[in-house]
Design an enzyme around this catalytic site. Structure first.
Site, PDB file in Angstrom:
ATOM      1  N   ASP A  93      36.315   3.399  45.994  1.00  0.00           N
ATOM      2  CA  ASP A  93      37.650   3.482  46.579  1.00  0.00           C
ATOM      3  C   ASP A  93      38.031   4.950  46.691  1.00  0.00           C
ATOM      4  O   ASP A  93      38.395   5.594  45.703  1.00  0.00           O
ATOM      5  CB  ASP A  93      38.658   2.721  45.722  1.00  0.00           C
ATOM      6  CG  ASP A  93      38.356   1.233  45.669  1.00  0.00           C
ATOM      7  OD1 ASP A  93      37.707   0.732  46.607  1.00  0.00           O
ATOM      8  OD2 ASP A  93      38.760   0.573  44.692  1.00  0.00           O
ATOM      9  N   ASP A 118      39.406 -10.498  50.064  1.00  0.00           N
ATOM     10  CA  ASP A 118      40.017 -10.125  48.792  1.00  0.00           C
ATOM     11  C   ASP A 118      40.634 -11.378  48.179  1.00  0.00           C
ATOM     12  O   ASP A 118      41.428 -12.069  48.830  1.00  0.00           O
ATOM     13  CB  ASP A 118      41.110  -9.075  48.998  1.00  0.00           C
ATOM     14  CG  ASP A 118      40.553  -7.720  49.411  1.00  0.00           C
ATOM     15  OD1 ASP A 118      39.363  -7.469  49.160  1.00  0.00           O
ATOM     16  OD2 ASP A 118      41.316  -6.917  49.980  1.00  0.00           O
TER      17      ASP A 118
END
Length: 259
Positions: free
Chosen positions: A130, A11
Site C-alpha cells: 500500500d 474487498d
C-alpha cells in the site's frame, strides 16, 4: 509474450464485498460468491480477495467463504487477510485458494515472506504494498493496516526499498496498491509503476485508478505491468470484463479471450 491478466479485486468486510475511495468510507457493493461467479463468467483471469479488516483487528480471513468460492469458480484466486504463519496459509490453501497474499503481516515480520516461500513455493506468495505519495516531500512511502482508517499507520519503508526487500525475501508477485489513486478512476499511477517496474523482477500487478478501458491499455503499454487489478469499475458495471478484453486485443495487447 505472456498474456496480460485482468484481475477483479473484492474487498471483504464482515462477510460482504465493500469498496471505498482512497481506502476510506467503504460501502457495501454485493455478496462475495455471486460477484466472484459473475466475474469468472465474464472472463476474469483470476480474482483477489482482501479481508480488509483482519490485520487491523488481529484476526485472520474467514475461511468459510473461501471454500464456497472454490466450489463456484474455475479460475485461480488469491486470498489475503491477517495471514501471519505458514500454518494459517496452509489452511487457506486447503480450503481452495491458489495463492495467498500478505501485506501488513509482512511489514511486521519480513521473514514471513521467506518462510512462506520455503513452504509453498515462490509462485504461491504474493505481497501487497500500500503505497502513498506525499506531494510535500515527493516521497512514496508504505502504509500499514490500511483496511481500518483509524488503525492505518506509517512505516519506516520507502516504497522502492520495500519492493527490493520483499523480492529479496522471496515473494513471487507484487501488487502495488496506489492509495492516492484508489477508487478515483483517474487512471493508474504510471510514473510510480515505472519506478517499481525498473527494479521489479517478479510479476507486477497495478492497482488503483482504473476508470476507463483506455486506462487498462495505458498501464499495460506504458508501465509494462503483468496484470491490472480493479474493483469499482467492475462492481458498478462501468466496465464489462469481456468487452474490456476485446478492446485490449484491438489495441494490440496480448490478452486471453474466453470462448
Amino acid at each position: 509474450m505472456l498474456a496480460k491478466r485482468i484481475v477483479p479485486c473484492l474487498d471483504v468486510k464482515d462477510g460482504k464485498v465493500v469498496k471505498g475511495v482512497q481506502f476510506r468510507n467503504h460501502e457495501i457493493v454485493g455478496d462475495i460468491v455471486p460477484l466472484a461467479a459473475r466475474y469468472a463468467q465474464e472472463g476474469a483471469d483470476e480474482l483477489v480477495f482482501y479481508d480488509i479488516s483482519a490485520s487491523a483487528k488481529g484476526a485472520i480471513v474467514d475461511k468459510s467463504w473461501v471454500s464456497r468460492i472454490a466450489e463456484r469458480i474455475d479460475i485461480p484466486f488469491c486470498v489475503a487477510g491477517g495471514i501471519k504463519t505458514a500454518e494459517q496459509a496452509r489452511e487457506i490453501l486447503a480450503f481452495g485458494a491458489d495463492k495467498i497474499s500478505i501485506n501488513s503481516p509482512a511489514l511486521s515480520d519480513p521473514s514471513l515472506i521467506r518462510r512462506l516461500h520455503d513452504e509453498f513455493g515462490r509462485q504461491c506468495v504474493v505481497v501487497g504494498i500500500d503505497s502513498f505519495y506525499d506531494a510535500g516531500s515527493g516521497n512514496y512511502t508504505v502504509k500499514q493496516f490500511t483496511g481500518d482508517e483509524a488503525a492505518t499507520k506509517d512505516t519506516r519503508w520507502h516504497t522502492l526499498d520495500w519492493v527490493e526487500e520483499v523480492q529479496r525475501q522471496g515473494c513471487g508477485e507484487i501488487v502495488l496498491n496506489v492509495m492516492n489513486q484508489d477508487g478515483v478512476r483517474q487512471g493508474y499511477d504510471i510514473e510510480q509503476l515505472l519506478k517499481v517496474r525498473a527494479i521489479c523482477d517478479v510479476p507486477l500487478i497495478a492497482s488503483g485508478g482504473a476508470g476507463t478501458m483506455a486506462h487498462f491499455a495505458e498501464v499495460f503499454t506504458d508501465a509494462r505491468v503483468d496484470a491490472a487489478l480493479a474493483a469499482s469499475v467492475f462492481h458498478k458495471g462501468i466496465i464489462n470484463i469481456g468487452e474490456l478484453k476485446q478492446f485490449l486485443v484491438s489495441q494490440g495487447i496480448a490478452i486471453r479471450l474466453t470462448e
